[in-house]
Motif scaffolding. Sequence first.
Motif: not given
Length: 174
Positions: A56-61, A80-86, A117-125
């Motif tokens: 879960k992330a807050t993206f500012k962009g 958008g940048k979501g801090g540690a989430a990517g 986020l990218a580590q979640l895998g392309s199917r989820i993304i």
Amino acid sequence: MQMTDSRTIAASPEEVWAAILDPEVLKACVPGCTEMSGSADEGFEATVVQKVGPVKATFKGTVVLSDMVPGQSLTLTGEGKGGAAGFAKGGADVRLVPVEGGTELHYDVDAKVGGKLAQLGSRIIDGFAKKMADQFFSNFQSAVEGPQEGGDTAPEADGDGGEKKKGWFKKLVS
């Protein structure tokens, strides 16, 4: 991730165009958007809170509109940048085509993510990105044309001198 789709909106290309450029409409239509400011000429700044899988992330962009042909087409580019989430970045080419009964809105989306986020895998993304795009354009369609009853598009007048329900954006421009 790339995606192409279209949606028919029961409104004129001019009404659809005006809605695309309105920050209040965009804020209401972007899932998880908590803030939206700016203008079509200078670009928009937004804050979006989303949960993608376990992250879960807050993206500012920012979102910039370019290649604008009034009433016909434009390109939206955002990051958008979501801090540690990517981060998430991408764009959409949007075309408006007049059709009987309204406007056909075509869109080609290209999105990229990085970090956790990218580590979640392309199917989820990919599934999440498709859901977000579908949700945005469904919300946009509802904002412009109003709720549909039984899936039919009612005529502007109901025959008794009354009007059908309009989307909140149509009420503003009427």
